[in-house]
Design a protein around this motif. Structure first.
Motif, PDB file in Angstrom:
ATOM      1  N   LEU A   1       0.881  -1.411  -0.492  1.00 30.10           N
ATOM      2  CA  LEU A   1      -0.290  -0.205  -0.086  1.00 30.10           C
ATOM      3  C   LEU A   1       0.770   1.103   0.353  1.00 30.10           C
ATOM      4  O   LEU A   1       0.628   2.353  -0.389  1.00 30.10           O
ATOM      5  CB  LEU A   1      -1.206   0.420   1.158  1.00 30.10           C
ATOM      6  N   SER A   2       2.014   1.399   0.358  1.00 30.08           N
ATOM      7  CA  SER A   2       2.794   2.541   0.501  1.00 30.08           C
ATOM      8  C   SER A   2       3.240   3.067  -0.621  1.00 30.08           C
ATOM      9  O   SER A   2       3.315   2.114  -1.537  1.00 30.08           O
ATOM     10  CB  SER A   2       4.273   1.576   1.672  1.00 30.08           C
ATOM     11  N   PRO A   3       3.631   4.612  -0.710  1.00 29.06           N
ATOM     12  CA  PRO A   3       4.513   4.715  -2.307  1.00 29.06           C
ATOM     13  C   PRO A   3       5.498   4.837  -1.690  1.00 29.06           C
ATOM     14  O   PRO A   3       6.092   4.321  -1.520  1.00 29.06           O
ATOM     15  CB  PRO A   3       4.263   6.507  -1.744  1.00 29.06           C
ATOM     16  N   PRO A   4       5.180   4.209  -3.688  1.00 27.81           N
ATOM     17  CA  PRO A   4       7.551   4.263  -3.530  1.00 27.81           C
ATOM     18  C   PRO A   4       8.467   5.318  -3.074  1.00 27.81           C
ATOM     19  O   PRO A   4       8.048   6.254  -2.566  1.00 27.81           O
ATOM     20  CB  PRO A   4       7.239   4.424  -5.079  1.00 27.81           C
ATOM     21  N   SER A   5       9.300   4.677  -2.942  1.00 30.25           N
ATOM     22  CA  SER A   5       9.989   5.466  -2.076  1.00 30.25           C
ATOM     23  C   SER A   5      11.371   6.269  -3.470  1.00 30.25           C
ATOM     24  O   SER A   5      11.808   7.379  -2.128  1.00 30.25           O
ATOM     25  CB  SER A   5      11.119   4.514  -1.471  1.00 30.25           C
ATOM     26  N   SER A   6      10.824   5.606  -4.476  1.00 31.79           N
ATOM     27  CA  SER A   6      12.036   6.754  -5.634  1.00 31.79           C
ATOM     28  C   SER A   6      11.078   6.457  -6.119  1.00 31.79           C
ATOM     29  O   SER A   6      10.019   5.633  -6.905  1.00 31.79           O
ATOM     30  CB  SER A   6      12.902   5.642  -5.993  1.00 31.79           C
ATOM     31  N   LEU A   7      10.998   7.720  -7.610  1.00 30.24           N
ATOM     32  CA  LEU A   7      10.604   7.627  -9.053  1.00 30.24           C
ATOM     33  C   LEU A   7      11.044   7.126 -10.150  1.00 30.24           C
ATOM     34  O   LEU A   7      11.155   8.393 -10.880  1.00 30.24           O
ATOM     35  CB  LEU A   7       9.640   8.704  -8.923  1.00 30.24           C
ATOM     36  N   SER A   8      11.433   6.134  -9.273  1.00 33.52           N
ATOM     37  CA  SER A   8      12.594   5.725 -11.205  1.00 33.52           C
ATOM     38  C   SER A   8      11.772   5.612 -12.504  1.00 33.52           C
ATOM     39  O   SER A   8      10.793   4.619 -11.933  1.00 33.52           O
ATOM     40  CB  SER A   8      14.004   4.875 -11.082  1.00 33.52           C
ATOM     41  N   VAL A   9      11.645   5.389 -13.618  1.00 38.87           N
ATOM     42  CA  VAL A   9      11.504   5.392 -14.166  1.00 38.87           C
ATOM     43  C   VAL A   9      11.805   3.984 -15.295  1.00 38.87           C
ATOM     44  O   VAL A   9      11.633   4.161 -16.147  1.00 38.87           O
ATOM     45  CB  VAL A   9      11.334   6.528 -15.772  1.00 38.87           C
ATOM     46  N   SER A  10      13.049   3.672 -14.653  1.00 42.26           N
ATOM     47  CA  SER A  10      13.663   2.508 -14.836  1.00 42.26           C
ATOM     48  C   SER A  10      12.726   1.441 -15.817  1.00 42.26           C
ATOM     49  O   SER A  10      12.689   0.816 -17.031  1.00 42.26           O
ATOM     50  CB  SER A  10      14.596   1.652 -14.022  1.00 42.26           C
ATOM     51  N   HIS A  11      11.814   0.798 -15.023  1.00 41.14           N
ATOM     52  CA  HIS A  11      10.631   0.219 -15.689  1.00 41.14           C
ATOM     53  C   HIS A  11       9.992  -0.171 -16.391  1.00 41.14           C
ATOM     54  O   HIS A  11       9.448  -0.775 -17.346  1.00 41.14           O
ATOM     55  CB  HIS A  11       9.451  -0.514 -14.173  1.00 41.14           C
ATOM     56  N   PHE A  12       9.833   1.726 -16.635  1.00 41.21           N
ATOM     57  CA  PHE A  12       8.744   1.667 -17.491  1.00 41.21           C
ATOM     58  C   PHE A  12      10.047   1.754 -19.551  1.00 41.21           C
ATOM     59  O   PHE A  12       9.439   1.298 -19.780  1.00 41.21           O
ATOM     60  CB  PHE A  12       8.804   3.490 -18.026  1.00 41.21           C
ATOM     61  N   VAL A  13      11.540   2.590 -18.932  1.00 41.41           N
ATOM     62  CA  VAL A  13      11.732   1.815 -19.795  1.00 41.41           C
ATOM     63  C   VAL A  13      12.224   0.431 -20.247  1.00 41.41           C
ATOM     64  O   VAL A  13      12.356  -0.255 -21.708  1.00 41.41           O
ATOM     65  CB  VAL A  13      13.487   2.244 -20.164  1.00 41.41           C
ATOM     66  N   ASP A  14      12.179  -0.483 -19.433  1.00 37.00           N
ATOM     67  CA  ASP A  14      12.566  -2.321 -19.283  1.00 37.00           C
ATOM     68  C   ASP A  14      11.323  -2.342 -20.181  1.00 37.00           C
ATOM     69  O   ASP A  14      11.686  -3.091 -20.931  1.00 37.00           O
ATOM     70  CB  ASP A  14      12.115  -2.154 -18.078  1.00 37.00           C
ATOM     71  N   ALA A  15      10.118  -2.303 -19.615  1.00 41.46           N
ATOM     72  CA  ALA A  15       8.601  -2.563 -20.185  1.00 41.46           C
ATOM     73  C   ALA A  15       8.828  -1.957 -21.765  1.00 41.46           C
ATOM     74  O   ALA A  15       8.421  -3.252 -22.824  1.00 41.46           O
ATOM     75  CB  ALA A  15       8.200  -1.988 -19.835  1.00 41.46           C
ATOM     76  N   PHE A  16       9.531  -0.863 -22.153  1.00 37.89           N
ATOM     77  CA  PHE A  16       8.960  -0.554 -23.536  1.00 37.89           C
ATOM     78  C   PHE A  16      10.528  -1.277 -24.346  1.00 37.89           C
ATOM     79  O   PHE A  16      10.331  -1.992 -25.268  1.00 37.89           O
ATOM     80  CB  PHE A  16       9.928   1.105 -23.558  1.00 37.89           C
ATOM     81  N   GLN A  17      11.438  -1.936 -23.232  1.00 33.45           N
ATOM     82  CA  GLN A  17      12.257  -2.298 -24.423  1.00 33.45           C
ATOM     83  C   GLN A  17      12.258  -4.003 -24.999  1.00 33.45           C
ATOM     84  O   GLN A  17      12.086  -4.355 -25.934  1.00 33.45           O
ATOM     85  CB  GLN A  17      13.874  -1.968 -23.728  1.00 33.45           C
ATOM     86  N   ARG A  18      11.807  -4.812 -23.408  1.00 28.72           N
ATOM     87  CA  ARG A  18      11.720  -5.931 -23.290  1.00 28.72           C
ATOM     88  C   ARG A  18      10.318  -6.896 -24.416  1.00 28.72           C
ATOM     89  O   ARG A  18      10.999  -7.541 -24.914  1.00 28.72           O
ATOM     90  CB  ARG A  18      10.663  -6.567 -22.406  1.00 28.72           C
ATOM     91  N   VAL A  19       9.438  -5.753 -24.975  1.00 30.66           N
ATOM     92  CA  VAL A  19       8.316  -6.014 -25.222  1.00 30.66           C
ATOM     93  C   VAL A  19       8.546  -5.216 -26.534  1.00 30.66           C
ATOM     94  O   VAL A  19       6.876  -5.335 -27.872  1.00 30.66           O
ATOM     95  CB  VAL A  19       7.454  -6.670 -25.114  1.00 30.66           C
ATOM     96  N   GLU A  20       8.843  -4.561 -26.692  1.00 30.34           N
ATOM     97  CA  GLU A  20       9.153  -3.759 -27.994  1.00 30.34           C
ATOM     98  C   GLU A  20       7.805  -2.812 -27.763  1.00 30.34           C
ATOM     99  O   GLU A  20       7.253  -3.100 -28.540  1.00 30.34           O
ATOM    100  CB  GLU A  20       8.816  -4.091 -29.373  1.00 30.34           C
ATOM    101  N   LEU A  21       7.710  -2.023 -26.940  1.00 27.59           N
ATOM    102  CA  LEU A  21       6.176  -1.711 -26.840  1.00 27.59           C
ATOM    103  C   LEU A  21       6.222  -0.331 -27.610  1.00 27.59           C
ATOM    104  O   LEU A  21       4.859   0.040 -27.103  1.00 27.59           O
ATOM    105  CB  LEU A  21       5.615  -0.652 -25.214  1.00 27.59           C
TER     106      LEU A  21
END
Lengths: 279, 319
Positions: free
Chosen positions: A48-68
């Motif tokens: 439930l808690s808000p994230p400790s950092s606002l890194s966009v690395s997951h978004f970049v990852d998602a874009f790259q892994r499956v060619e979003l």
């Protein structure tokens, strides 16, 4: 007296239940947003808690892994093309059904109304055969020509009702002036039924953009063809179920829908209001 | 589920616009036939499109059901009703049938009355009802695959639900929800309910708002509480619509669960969450038994017709 008491006691219960359900609906959305910035451990330990950092690395990852990026383009291309094709088919047909008095027209309308009761999934396998037969299996072209068929029943029935609401004296006087059918359709009906056209355009956009099973089977896994909805679940195996990346990907696919909805809902409401005022 | 926003919307608009406005017959004399020919021409492409890509394939299901066909790209032979005999002796089919029955038996009786009550609640315009409407509408915007990703993360062994239970010191209840034989199907059903109730409630509220306030007012003066106004007044006045939504939901659950089952559980563990709809998909595309798959489709079609007739007779139908 007793009945009044029941009513008063039931009120908090009703409010409570309604908002509890609302909370259940909002929770996953909140969960997607906060988890897109967390790793698996953080998701489990403090969902439930808000994230400790606002890194966009997951978004970049998602874009790259499956060619979003490519998938987003495919989805846009397919959705827009299918949308235009649906309107090109539905508008003339609705006009014809609204204005002809023959038995064939009534029969056609019933034929389309039947479509409400046909779950498109039932015909998936023969549709695949049709695609193979047309040598369009696993191409974007087939999705573009196929998707409008499923959208036609609602589009035609809804738009026919809008067209019927237009007084026929308007048309009679245009005929007196020597205007042809096509011109009448384009000059009189099209502008006057814009609220209806926008409504079906929004509904079709939602169903085309969000289509999963048909896009999966008819489009296939090739990154050059697949839509965002088909690419997204691939993140499960691609990331070895890293939920942060999964949810970042899900968030990306949802943004266009929310954008269009927010932008167009206002237009739709004002348009519908105008239509109501005029009639 | 996201109750086919499509079909449902059409029905919402019908009560207002569908019945009364048949075009006024204003004969335009001799030009009429020529003009009608052009009208037919304008309607033809749409009718053809719909016939070729929807009705045609649907009809083909009944023929393919009679073929022995191992995979979409291999040759087929006509075997008559063999597929049906095979199906009826296949325990997997009966497991799927049982699962579908459970799914429908839970989803419809829970979703439709709750959505009706929530729709009634919305028409009372309680505080915050605008916000509530927006929230209830959201599941209709979220695609099946995005929804599935969220619930994969919620139901995962180290996902949000188990995390929450952990926080509440209910560790004994934690389990791999989607991979557990006892909870896989209930999890799929929970997702159906999660996304379906809100949207259906909005549809109900649109219909219920057509009941005039005076009717409720009269009932209130007679001492009827909300519960009685809801079920004794609002319900009988919209019973036909109740039937329509129950029917659409029934068809949706019966036919279209393949996508959510595929994404959430893949039908497993074992066949614990295999529904008939998923079986049709699985047989055709992963087990290469196209004839079997389509014969199941034919059986499903008859179940659909019988179920619809049942729902129709349960709620008096006016259309």
């Amino acid at each position: 007296m007793a009945k009044k008491g029941i009513r008063d006691r039931a009120a908090p219960l009703a409010h409570g239940l309604a908002w509890f359900y609302a909370l259940l609906l909002v929770f996953p959305l909140y969960f997607i947003i906060v988890s897109a910035f967390k790793d698996n451990l953080a998701i489990f330990n403090s969902p439930l808690s808000p994230p400790s950092s606002l890194s966009v690395s997951h978004f970049v990852d998602a874009f790259q892994r499956v060619e979003l990026g490519r998938a987003l383009w495919n989805s846009t291309f397919i959705t827009v093309s299918a949308e235009l094709l649906t309107l090109a088919l539905a508008i003339p047909a609705s006009y014809a059904l609204a204005r002809s008095r023959g038995r064939i027209a009534a029969w056609c309308e019933r034929f389309f109304a039947l479509g409400f009761l046909i779950p498109s999934f039932a015909a998936l396998v023969p549709t695949v055969l049709l695609a193979i037969h047309l040598q369009l299996f696993q191409t974007r072209a087939f999705l573009i020509i196929f998707l409008p068929a499923g959208a036609l029943p609602l589009s035609v029935i809804l738009l026919t009702q809008f067209m019927r609401a237009i007084p026929s004296d308007l048309e009679e006087s245009a005929v007196m002036d020597g205007a042809g059918r096509i011109r009448i359709l384009l000059r009189i009906y099209l502008p006057l039924t814009m609220p209806g056209i926008i409504t079906i355009a929004i509904l079709n956009f939602l169903s085309f953009w969000n289509e999963y099973l048909f896009a999966l089977i008819l489009g296939g896994p090739d990154p050059a063809v697949r839509t965002v909805q088909v690419a997204l679940p691939n993140l499960v195996s691609q990331t070895n179920t890293e939920y942060g990346v999964l949810l970042a990907g899900a968030l990306i696919t949802m943004i266009p829908v929310y954008l269009v909805y927010i932008l167009l809902q206002r237009r739709m409401e004002s348009a519908l209001l105008e239509g109501a005022v005029k009639s | 589920m996201t109750t086919t926003p499509h079909a449902a919307h059409g029905f919402v608009d019908e009560p207002g616009a569908g019945t009364s406005d048949k075009p006024a017959t204003t004969p335009a004399g001799g030009r009429r036939t020529r003009r009608d020919k052009l009208l037919v021409l304008l309607a033809t492409p749409a009718v053809l499109w719909y016939a070729v890509f929807t009705i045609g394939p649907l009809g083909a299901v009944f023929y393919i059901a009679l073929l022995d066909w191992e995979g979409l790209l291999s040759p087929s032979t006509f075997v008559g009703l063999d597929n049906f005999t095979k199906i009826l002796h296949d325990p997997v089919f009966w497991t799927a049938a049982k699962n579908s029955l459970i799914q429908i038996g839970v989803v419809i009786p829970v979703m439709i009355p709750l959505a009706f009550m929530l729709g009634y609640y919305l028409t009372l315009e309680p505080r915050g009802h605008h916000l509530l409407r927006v929230i209830l509408f959201t599941p209709a915007l979220v695609s099946l695959s995005a929804k599935a990703m969220v619930f994969l993360a919620v139901f995962a062994p180290s996902g949000a639900l188990n995390g929450l239970l952990d926080l509440l010191h209910l560790d004994s209840l934690t389990r791999p929800w989607l991979a557990n034989e006892a909870t896989a199907l209930p999890s799929v059903i929970a997702v159906d309910l999660w996304s379906g109730i809100g949207f259906t409630a909005i549809l109900f509220s649109a219909r219920l708002s057509s009941i005039s306030r005076e009717v409720y007012e009269a009932a209130r003066i007679d001492g009827a509480g909300h519960w009685r106004r809801m079920w004794r007044i609002a319900f009988p006045m919209t019973e036909d619509y109740f039937g329509v939504l129950a029917m659409l939901q029934f068809l949706w659950v019966l036919f279209s669960s393949a996508g959510s089952v595929l994404l959430l559980t893949g039908g497993g563990p074992g066949n614990a969450s295999t529904t008939l709809s998923f079986l049709i998909y699985d047989k055709a595309f992963t087990q290469s038994e196209v004839g079997y798959s389509q014969a199941t489709g034919v059986l499903l079609f008859f179940v659909g017709v019988v179920g619809m007739a049942g729902i129709r007779s349960l709620f008096r139908q006016r259309y």
